[in-house]
Design a protein around this motif. Structure first.
Motif, PDB file in Angstrom:
ATOM      1  N   GLY A 265       0.789  -1.218   0.000  1.00  0.00           N
ATOM      2  CA  GLY A 265       0.000   0.000   0.000  1.00  0.00           C
ATOM      3  C   GLY A 265       0.821   1.268   0.000  1.00  0.00           C
ATOM      4  N   ASP A 266       2.122   1.176  -0.292  1.00  0.00           N
ATOM      5  CA  ASP A 266       2.981   2.354  -0.230  1.00  0.00           C
ATOM      6  C   ASP A 266       3.325   2.941  -1.600  1.00  0.00           C
ATOM      7  OD1 ASP A 266       4.506   0.189  -0.991  1.00  0.00           O
ATOM      8  OD2 ASP A 266       6.288   0.807   0.143  1.00  0.00           O
ATOM      9  N   ARG A 267       2.970   2.245  -2.674  1.00  0.00           N
ATOM     10  CA  ARG A 267       3.255   2.724  -4.022  1.00  0.00           C
ATOM     11  C   ARG A 267       1.989   2.637  -4.858  1.00  0.00           C
ATOM     12  NH1 ARG A 267       6.919   4.244  -1.590  1.00  0.00           N
ATOM     13  NH2 ARG A 267       9.185   4.009  -1.962  1.00  0.00           N
ATOM     14  N   LEU A 268       1.756   3.661  -5.664  1.00  0.00           N
ATOM     15  CA  LEU A 268       0.613   3.692  -6.568  1.00  0.00           C
ATOM     16  C   LEU A 268       1.122   3.884  -7.985  1.00  0.00           C
ATOM     17  CD1 LEU A 268      -2.522   3.814  -6.920  1.00  0.00           C
ATOM     18  CD2 LEU A 268      -2.304   6.311  -6.748  1.00  0.00           C
ATOM     19  N   ALA A 269       0.794   2.935  -8.861  1.00  0.00           N
ATOM     20  CA  ALA A 269       1.127   3.066 -10.280  1.00  0.00           C
ATOM     21  C   ALA A 269      -0.074   3.664 -10.997  1.00  0.00           C
ATOM     22  CB  ALA A 269       1.483   1.710 -10.871  1.00  0.00           C
ATOM     23  N   ILE A 270       0.178   4.678 -11.809  1.00  0.00           N
ATOM     24  CA  ILE A 270      -0.866   5.313 -12.618  1.00  0.00           C
ATOM     25  C   ILE A 270      -0.419   5.238 -14.072  1.00  0.00           C
ATOM     26  CG2 ILE A 270      -2.158   7.416 -13.075  1.00  0.00           C
ATOM     27  CD1 ILE A 270      -1.741   8.246 -10.200  1.00  0.00           C
ATOM     28  N   VAL A 271      -1.288   4.679 -14.916  1.00  0.00           N
ATOM     29  CA  VAL A 271      -0.936   4.467 -16.323  1.00  0.00           C
ATOM     30  C   VAL A 271      -1.544   5.580 -17.172  1.00  0.00           C
ATOM     31  CG1 VAL A 271      -1.074   2.901 -18.277  1.00  0.00           C
ATOM     32  CG2 VAL A 271      -0.813   1.982 -15.967  1.00  0.00           C
ATOM     33  N   ASP A 272      -0.681   6.403 -17.759  1.00  0.00           N
ATOM     34  CA  ASP A 272      -1.116   7.496 -18.624  1.00  0.00           C
ATOM     35  C   ASP A 272      -0.118   7.610 -19.781  1.00  0.00           C
ATOM     36  OD1 ASP A 272      -2.226   9.708 -19.776  1.00  0.00           O
ATOM     37  OD2 ASP A 272      -1.697  11.107 -18.182  1.00  0.00           O
ATOM     38  N   GLY A 273      -0.185   6.634 -20.706  1.00  0.00           N
ATOM     39  CA  GLY A 273       0.820   6.578 -21.768  1.00  0.00           C
ATOM     40  C   GLY A 273       2.105   5.971 -21.257  1.00  0.00           C
ATOM     41  N   ALA A 292       8.532   4.969 -19.662  1.00  0.00           N
ATOM     42  CA  ALA A 292       7.898   4.661 -20.941  1.00  0.00           C
ATOM     43  C   ALA A 292       8.034   3.167 -21.213  1.00  0.00           C
ATOM     44  CB  ALA A 292       8.544   5.468 -22.055  1.00  0.00           C
ATOM     45  N   ILE A 293       6.925   2.543 -21.584  1.00  0.00           N
ATOM     46  CA  ILE A 293       6.901   1.114 -21.868  1.00  0.00           C
ATOM     47  C   ILE A 293       6.526   0.922 -23.331  1.00  0.00           C
ATOM     48  CG2 ILE A 293       5.849  -1.108 -21.312  1.00  0.00           C
ATOM     49  CD1 ILE A 293       7.444  -0.095 -18.998  1.00  0.00           C
ATOM     50  N   ASP A 294       7.378   0.295 -24.097  1.00  0.00           N
ATOM     51  CA  ASP A 294       7.080   0.030 -25.502  1.00  0.00           C
ATOM     52  C   ASP A 294       5.917  -0.952 -25.614  1.00  0.00           C
ATOM     53  OD1 ASP A 294       7.491   0.100 -28.311  1.00  0.00           O
ATOM     54  OD2 ASP A 294       8.461  -1.858 -28.172  1.00  0.00           O
ATOM     55  N   GLY A 295       4.885  -0.568 -26.382  1.00  0.00           N
ATOM     56  CA  GLY A 295       3.749  -1.447 -26.562  1.00  0.00           C
ATOM     57  C   GLY A 295       2.469  -0.939 -25.956  1.00  0.00           C
ATOM     58  N   SER A 296       2.467   0.268 -25.376  1.00  0.00           N
ATOM     59  CA  SER A 296       1.269   0.909 -24.821  1.00  0.00           C
ATOM     60  C   SER A 296       0.753   0.188 -23.575  1.00  0.00           C
ATOM     61  CB  SER A 296       0.150   0.986 -25.869  1.00  0.00           C
ATOM     62  OG  SER A 296      -0.956   1.710 -25.381  1.00  0.00           O
ATOM     63  N   PRO A 297       1.281   0.526 -22.393  1.00  0.00           N
ATOM     64  CA  PRO A 297       0.867  -0.143 -21.148  1.00  0.00           C
ATOM     65  C   PRO A 297      -0.607   0.089 -20.844  1.00  0.00           C
ATOM     66  CG  PRO A 297       2.154   1.828 -20.667  1.00  0.00           C
ATOM     67  CD  PRO A 297       2.254   1.608 -22.143  1.00  0.00           C
ATOM     68  N   SER A 298      -1.295  -0.965 -20.361  1.00  0.00           N
ATOM     69  CA  SER A 298      -2.707  -0.818 -20.014  1.00  0.00           C
ATOM     70  C   SER A 298      -3.015  -1.285 -18.600  1.00  0.00           C
ATOM     71  CB  SER A 298      -3.583  -1.579 -21.017  1.00  0.00           C
ATOM     72  OG  SER A 298      -3.253  -2.952 -21.052  1.00  0.00           O
ATOM     73  N   THR A 299      -2.331  -2.313 -18.100  1.00  0.00           N
ATOM     74  CA  THR A 299      -2.631  -2.844 -16.771  1.00  0.00           C
ATOM     75  C   THR A 299      -1.335  -3.149 -16.031  1.00  0.00           C
ATOM     76  OG1 THR A 299      -4.648  -3.875 -17.628  1.00  0.00           O
ATOM     77  CG2 THR A 299      -3.872  -4.607 -15.479  1.00  0.00           C
ATOM     78  N   VAL A 311       3.542  -5.526 -16.338  1.00  0.00           N
ATOM     79  CA  VAL A 311       2.740  -4.605 -17.131  1.00  0.00           C
ATOM     80  C   VAL A 311       2.230  -5.309 -18.378  1.00  0.00           C
ATOM     81  CG1 VAL A 311       2.677  -2.367 -18.290  1.00  0.00           C
ATOM     82  CG2 VAL A 311       4.198  -2.706 -16.318  1.00  0.00           C
ATOM     83  N   ALA A 312       0.890  -5.386 -18.516  1.00  0.00           N
ATOM     84  CA  ALA A 312       0.277  -5.890 -19.737  1.00  0.00           C
ATOM     85  C   ALA A 312       0.114  -4.731 -20.711  1.00  0.00           C
ATOM     86  CB  ALA A 312      -1.074  -6.526 -19.429  1.00  0.00           C
ATOM     87  N   ASN A 313       0.406  -4.979 -21.979  1.00  0.00           N
ATOM     88  CA  ASN A 313       0.455  -3.915 -22.972  1.00  0.00           C
ATOM     89  C   ASN A 313      -0.575  -4.125 -24.072  1.00  0.00           C
ATOM     90  OD1 ASN A 313       3.020  -2.488 -22.006  1.00  0.00           O
ATOM     91  ND2 ASN A 313       3.681  -4.608 -22.190  1.00  0.00           N
ATOM     92  N   ALA A 314      -1.222  -3.031 -24.470  1.00  0.00           N
ATOM     93  CA  ALA A 314      -2.302  -3.108 -25.450  1.00  0.00           C
ATOM     94  C   ALA A 314      -1.798  -3.419 -26.848  1.00  0.00           C
ATOM     95  CB  ALA A 314      -3.092  -1.801 -25.462  1.00  0.00           C
ATOM     96  N   ASP A 315      -0.600  -2.960 -27.187  1.00  0.00           N
ATOM     97  CA  ASP A 315      -0.077  -3.116 -28.542  1.00  0.00           C
ATOM     98  C   ASP A 315       1.107  -4.061 -28.614  1.00  0.00           C
ATOM     99  OD1 ASP A 315      -1.946  -1.255 -29.410  1.00  0.00           O
ATOM    100  OD2 ASP A 315      -0.597   0.436 -29.040  1.00  0.00           O
ATOM    101  N   SER A 316       1.219  -4.936 -27.642  1.00  0.00           N
ATOM    102  CA  SER A 316       2.347  -5.864 -27.612  1.00  0.00           C
ATOM    103  C   SER A 316       1.896  -7.201 -27.044  1.00  0.00           C
ATOM    104  CB  SER A 316       3.498  -5.303 -26.769  1.00  0.00           C
ATOM    105  OG  SER A 316       4.511  -6.267 -26.583  1.00  0.00           O
ATOM    106  N   ASP A 317       2.494  -8.277 -27.539  1.00  0.00           N
ATOM    107  CA  ASP A 317       2.209  -9.608 -27.002  1.00  0.00           C
ATOM    108  C   ASP A 317       3.048  -9.902 -25.765  1.00  0.00           C
ATOM    109  OD1 ASP A 317       0.658  -9.777 -29.265  1.00  0.00           O
ATOM    110  OD2 ASP A 317       2.130 -10.933 -30.396  1.00  0.00           O
TER     111      ASP A 317
END
Length: 399
Positions: A265-273, A292-299, A311-317
């Motif tokens: 509960g001490d770190r918060l990840a926010i995905v905005d590009g 920055a994560i190549d492949g468009s991070p989503s989760t 990190v699961a990515n929208a544009d990457s396998d």
């Protein structure tokens, strides 16, 4: 309170095991009962026999629910119950792990799955535009009907709607619910049509106040840190930090997106590009940096100890692995192909689990060994639920 908010790299590793030769979910005949006690036994006069689901994964496909054993990377059971082209979304397991409630969007229903007997219990009609589902108190499930901007409250014992709570100011709009056990009977809603957050009395089933952020726009993603007692809310293109005890805005970030809390509960990840990392251990809410994560991070889901994040990515396998302390990418894992605009993922136990719908598979990542089982389920999967302690997600622990 009325406030107008002011605006203010690569080591690759891939350990992949493909579980092949399975055209679909295994039935009773194909399950390994001796080792796992996974087969559904014959129904008794009192109903289906309890076989349990601890540590298993429920994968929801349009025509069936597949049950996976992540430890062995295999399919062990299925529930069909004449499912046909279902549109599943946003499963929610109960605090005792004995039931999964899941939205069926096309019919405005919530389906109930019994994890003890591995059976489909019933479908409950709720309001139009149903989408997100929550479990703020032990004996209730709250599901949001976007068309009405309201929460339908389901009594878990009676399996029926017991209350309807108006949340959105205009009685419409896509909304979410922020709650935590430390908040007691108070929760906070978001709504894409409202420029702030309604205060919801969970016991009285009513909206009691509205914390205004501005005059226009709406709110969406949200998180709460039990470490510092602050709420983090997406408002238009920024993140507003709110002290719920005083209802004051105490900070703003000029980025926003999906929010994911670490196990401690001490770190918060926010995905905005990019993936932004915020220290939420104290009142300062320092932004530690972004990656920055190549492949468009989503989760993003943190590993069991919080030292790594996946990190699961929208544009990457591929799944990217992040060193949280150094805020750098340290590896990648092949997790199968996807379709669509984002890639959802859940965590449970030591596992990071994400659909590979283009491959009719589910990827199970062992976050400790950083290896992958790509399990063939013979169909696309729309939603996933781990049975057991699934750690943290958007807003904190299960409660």
């Amino acid at each position: 309170m009325t406030r107008i908010a002011d605006r203010r790299r690569f080591l690759y590793g891939s350990g992949v095991v493909l579980t092949a030769g399975l055209a679909g979910c295994l039935t009773d005949e194909g399950s390994d009962e001796q080792d796992h006690d996974d087969g559904i036994s014959d129904d008794t006069e009192d109903g289906p026999e309890a076989v349990g689901s601890d540590g298993l994964v429920y994968a929801f496909a349009p025509d069936r629910i597949c049950i996976l054993d992540p430890a062995d990377g295999e399919l062990v059971d299925e529930i069909t119950d004449e499912f046909d082209d279902e549109s599943w979304a946003d499963p929610q397991i109960t605090s005792d792990f004995e039931r999964i409630f899941i939205v069926e969007e096309s019919l405005d229903q919530v389906h109930v799955i019994n994890t003890e007997t591995r059976t489909h219990e019933t479908a409950i009609d709720v309001g139009p535009g149903v989408n997100h589902i929550y479990h703020p108190v032990d004996d209730e499930i709250w599901v949001h009907a976007d068309t009405e901007g309201a929460f339908y409250v389901i009594d878990i014992d009676a399996l029926e709607v017991s209350e309807i709570v108006e949340s959105g100011l205009e009685e419409e709009g896509h909304g979410k619910l922020l709650y935590h056990e430390e908040m007691g009977d108070i929760g906070y809603a978001t709504n894409v049509n409202d420029p702030g957050i309604p205060v919801i009395d969970l016991g009285a089933y009513e909206r009691t106040e509205f914390i205004e952020f501005g005059e226009v726009g709406g709110t969406h993603y949200k998180a709460y840190s039990p470490e510092n007692g602050l709420a983090y809310v997406e408002y238009i293109s920024e993140t507003v930090v709110v002290d719920p005890t005083t209802e004051d805005i105490v900070d703003e970030f000029d980025f926003t997106g999906g929010m994911f809390l670490s196990p401690e509960g001490d770190r918060l990840a926010i995905v905005d590009g990019e993936v932004y990392l915020v220290d939420v251990s104290d009142q300062e809410s320092d932004v530690l940096g972004s990656l920055a994560i190549d492949g468009s991070p989503s989760t993003v889901r943190f590993g069991p100890t919080g030292e790594t994040a996946f990190v699961a990515n929208a544009d990457s396998d591929e799944i990217a692995i992040i060193d949280v302390e150094e805020l750098e990418e340290i590896g990648r894992l092949d997790a199968g192909e996807i379709t669509g605009r984002n890639r959802m993922a859940v965590s449970g136990g030591d596992y990071f689990i994400t659909p590979a719908d283009a491959d009719d598979s589910v990827a199970i990542v062992d976050m400790t060994t950083q290896t992958v089982d790509l399990v063939d389920v013979g169909t696309s999967v729309e939603a996933i639920q781990y049975v057991g302690d699934s750690g943290v997600g958007y807003s904190g622990k299960l409660r």
